[in-house]
Write an enzyme that holds these catalytic residues in place. Structure first.
Site, PDB file in Angstrom:
ATOM      1  CG  ASP A  80     -17.903-159.140 -37.111  1.00  0.00           C
ATOM      2  OD1 ASP A  80     -16.776-158.758 -36.749  1.00  0.00           O
ATOM      3  OD2 ASP A  80     -18.295-160.316 -36.986  1.00  0.00           O
ATOM      4  CG  ASP A 128     -21.586-164.068 -32.769  1.00  0.00           C
ATOM      5  OD1 ASP A 128     -20.843-163.774 -31.829  1.00  0.00           O
ATOM      6  OD2 ASP A 128     -21.230-163.997 -33.964  1.00  0.00           O
ATOM      7  CG  ASP A 134     -24.125-188.226 -48.192  1.00  0.00           C
ATOM      8  OD1 ASP A 134     -23.477-187.797 -47.235  1.00  0.00           O
ATOM      9  OD2 ASP A 134     -23.888-187.927 -49.374  1.00  0.00           O
ATOM     10  CD1 TRP A 138     -15.465-160.280 -43.514  1.00  0.00           C
ATOM     11  CD2 TRP A 138     -15.508-160.040 -41.296  1.00  0.00           C
ATOM     12  NE1 TRP A 138     -14.182-160.486 -43.063  1.00  0.00           N
ATOM     13  CE2 TRP A 138     -14.178-160.337 -41.693  1.00  0.00           C
ATOM     14  CE3 TRP A 138     -15.786-159.832 -39.951  1.00  0.00           C
ATOM     15  CZ2 TRP A 138     -13.127-160.447 -40.793  1.00  0.00           C
ATOM     16  CZ3 TRP A 138     -14.730-159.941 -39.042  1.00  0.00           C
ATOM     17  CH2 TRP A 138     -13.425-160.254 -39.458  1.00  0.00           C
ATOM     18  CB  CYS A 152     -18.081-157.821 -33.635  1.00  0.00           C
ATOM     19  SG  CYS A 152     -17.211-159.346 -33.217  1.00  0.00           S
ATOM     20  CG  HIS A 190     -12.649-169.168 -42.935  1.00  0.00           C
ATOM     21  ND1 HIS A 190     -13.395-169.532 -41.843  1.00  0.00           N
ATOM     22  CD2 HIS A 190     -12.534-167.822 -42.864  1.00  0.00           C
ATOM     23  CE1 HIS A 190     -13.722-168.459 -41.146  1.00  0.00           C
ATOM     24  NE2 HIS A 190     -13.203-167.408 -41.740  1.00  0.00           N
ATOM     25  CE  LYS A 208     -18.395-167.646 -40.457  1.00  0.00           C
ATOM     26  NZ  LYS A 208     -18.041-166.709 -39.360  1.00  0.00           N
ATOM     27  CG  HIS A 209     -15.964-167.631 -45.636  1.00  0.00           C
ATOM     28  ND1 HIS A 209     -17.068-166.814 -45.786  1.00  0.00           N
ATOM     29  CD2 HIS A 209     -15.430-167.318 -44.426  1.00  0.00           C
ATOM     30  CE1 HIS A 209     -17.182-166.028 -44.734  1.00  0.00           C
ATOM     31  NE2 HIS A 209     -16.208-166.320 -43.894  1.00  0.00           N
TER      32      HIS A 209
END
Length: 488
Positions: free
Chosen positions: A361, A354, A136, A330, A384, A103, A181-182
């Site tokens: 998970d 998914d 943008d 998670w 999972c 990530h 995602k993170h």
């Protein structure tokens, strides 16, 4: 205790700002203020702070006198709105790799309301957006598009970030990065970094305690809806590997047999996390997720149409992390999900790996009970892989989810009991093509709601399923619940 007032209807930055008759007009006026316990920042209803943002660092109230961020004025007027429009840019850096593909863990982020190393803060009754300027200059699904957040909570240099409560806030139209995602990228996101001084990583541990997100509405955000707990300290929790020559983290982890202990998460993770009675609609990815939390409580939330961007026509720049479900944990210990509802999670038929309502998970002791799901494209519940252990799913109702009600890819011990599954035409009791795990399935009701009864492969190759005392309607066959069957 001082109250600071802001209004775009009646404000003037030359005013005192400390009385509702003399409000400031620019949120930047708070930058030079040393906020004390019991102070308040109030925005007038009907005000529109488009192009502005509110960033606070190191602010701390007390348990008896928290710092308040909220509204004032005519209750018939709309909530005060803040829309950063891509401004409010700061540099996020976890200080170490954070797992996955890997990530992304550092880069510029635009956040409308940022609390960094703040404690005893209560936020309520605001309208928060972070929309995209028409000029943008890049497609919304470009991999280099800006990461954006509506509300970001960042623990880094202040140790444990305590008692941040967010209540009755409307977060919407946060047009962040489709893929990341993170990073602080979505509606409401709480993240812990390593401290800036690497020598204090183990003496000044950045983490969260007493995070509450309640009665909020989160709409049209990417990538996440609500996420709490992702942390650079996963390198300690998950036994990260270091390079022998450089001592740098290598992004390689040892999850053992999946079991986790309370002490480790209470040291490095998030504690006393409650996410209750929120509505999340049209999240680009996952709706609500808790991560690296000890005994989090997720209750009475609603997800609608999660995973809006996780499809072959939008998610085109990479195949990494092309998965999203509705409400799930998670790497948590004893996460409890109850009285939640998940509707119409999208795109399992269009590239989303998914698409389920629920997903236990890579955690230990996940419990789903008294939840309701309907219309989810990837099925009802996934257990999972090998590192999701001691998971239970019971007293839930699923109506017309798709593909497969129960999904057990390589799971060692899924326990599914006392549920009602009313299956759509295209829904199998088990998601057959990856039913290669272990499950004990007891005292459930399975209703085939298709027009015609159909036969079913109750024991797919590679699976280890124990069926016991279940009830079946609308099936030509049913499993031998005494275990006297032949695998096909």
């Amino acid at each position: 205790m001082t109250t600071y007032y802001f209004s775009t209807l009646h404000g003037n930055d030359s005013s005192a700002g400390t009385h509702h008759d003399t409000p400031w007009s620019s949120l930047s006026q708070i930058t030079g203020v040393s906020l004390q316990p019991g102070d308040a920042i109030l925005l007038e209803r009907g005000s529109d702070f488009t192009g502005q943002f509110l960033h606070l660092s190191g602010v701390a109230g007390t348990s008896d006198t928290p710092v308040i961020i909220s509204e004032y004025g005519d209750p018939d007027l709309p909530l005060p709105r803040i829309d950063a429009r891509g401004d409010g840019i700061w540099f996020e850096n976890y200080g170490a790799p954070i797992g996955g593909a890997p990530h992304k863990y550092c880069g510029n982020v635009s956040t409308t309301l940022l609390l960094k190393d703040c404690s005893y803060i209560e936020i309520s009754l605001l309208d928060i957006a972070n929309s995209c300027e028409p000029t943008d200059g890049r497609p919304y699904n470009a991999i280099e598009a800006m990461d954006r957040t509506g509300i970001a909570l960042i623990a880094q240099d202040g140790g444990t970030m305590r008692h941040v409560h967010i209540d009755r806030v409307h977060v919407h139209d946060v047009e962040g990065n489709v893929y990341n995602k993170h990073m602080a990228n979505g509606g409401i996101y709480a993240i812990a970094h390593f401290p800036s001084d690497p020598d204090t990583v183990l003496t000044n541990i950045a983490r969260f305690d007493d995070i509450r997100i309640t009665h909020c509405t989160v709409q049209r955000t990417r990538r996440w809806g609500i996420a709490v707990g992702y942390t650079a300290y996963l390198n300690y929790i998950d036994h990260g590997e270091r390079d022998a020559a450089t001592s740098q983290w290598t992004n390689v982890f040892d999850y053992g047999d999946g079991r986790m202990d309370h002490e480790t998460l209470q040291t490095y993770g998030a504690t006393n996390v409650r996410i209750e009675e929120n509505v999340v609609e049209d999240a680009g990815g996952d709706a609500i997720t808790v991560m690296y939390c000890d005994t989090p409580y997720i209750r009475a939330n609603v997800s609608r149409r999660a995973a809006r961007d996780i499809c072959d026509t939008v998610y085109t720049a990479t195949q990494n992390d092309k998965v999203a479900a509705a409400i799930w944990p998670w790497r948590c210990k004893d996460a409890l999900f109850e009285y939640n509802e998940a509707y119409d999670t999208l795109n399992a038929d269009c590239g989303n790996g998914d698409g389920q309502a629920w997903d236990a998970d890579f955690g230990d002791g996940t419990v789903y009970r008294y939840n309701y799901s309907s219309g989810n494209s990837g099925g009802t519940v996934m257990f999972c892989n090998e590192k999701a252990v001691n998971s239970q799913f019971y007293h839930n109702v699923a109506y017309h989810d798709h593909v497969g009600a129960i999904d057990i890819p390589r799971n060692p011990d899924a326990y599914v009991h006392h549920n009602v599954f009313i299956l759509a035409d295209d829904c199998e009791p088990l998601r057959t093509h990856r039913a290669d795990g272990v499950a004990r399935i007891e005292e459930n009701i399975f209703v085939n709601d298709a027009r015609m009864p159909y036969d079913y492969l109750w024991h797919p190759d590679g699976s280890d399923i124990t069926w016991s005392r279940n009830r079946f309607q609308g099936f030509i066959s049913k499993p031998d619940e005494e275990g006297n069957y032949e695998r096909r």
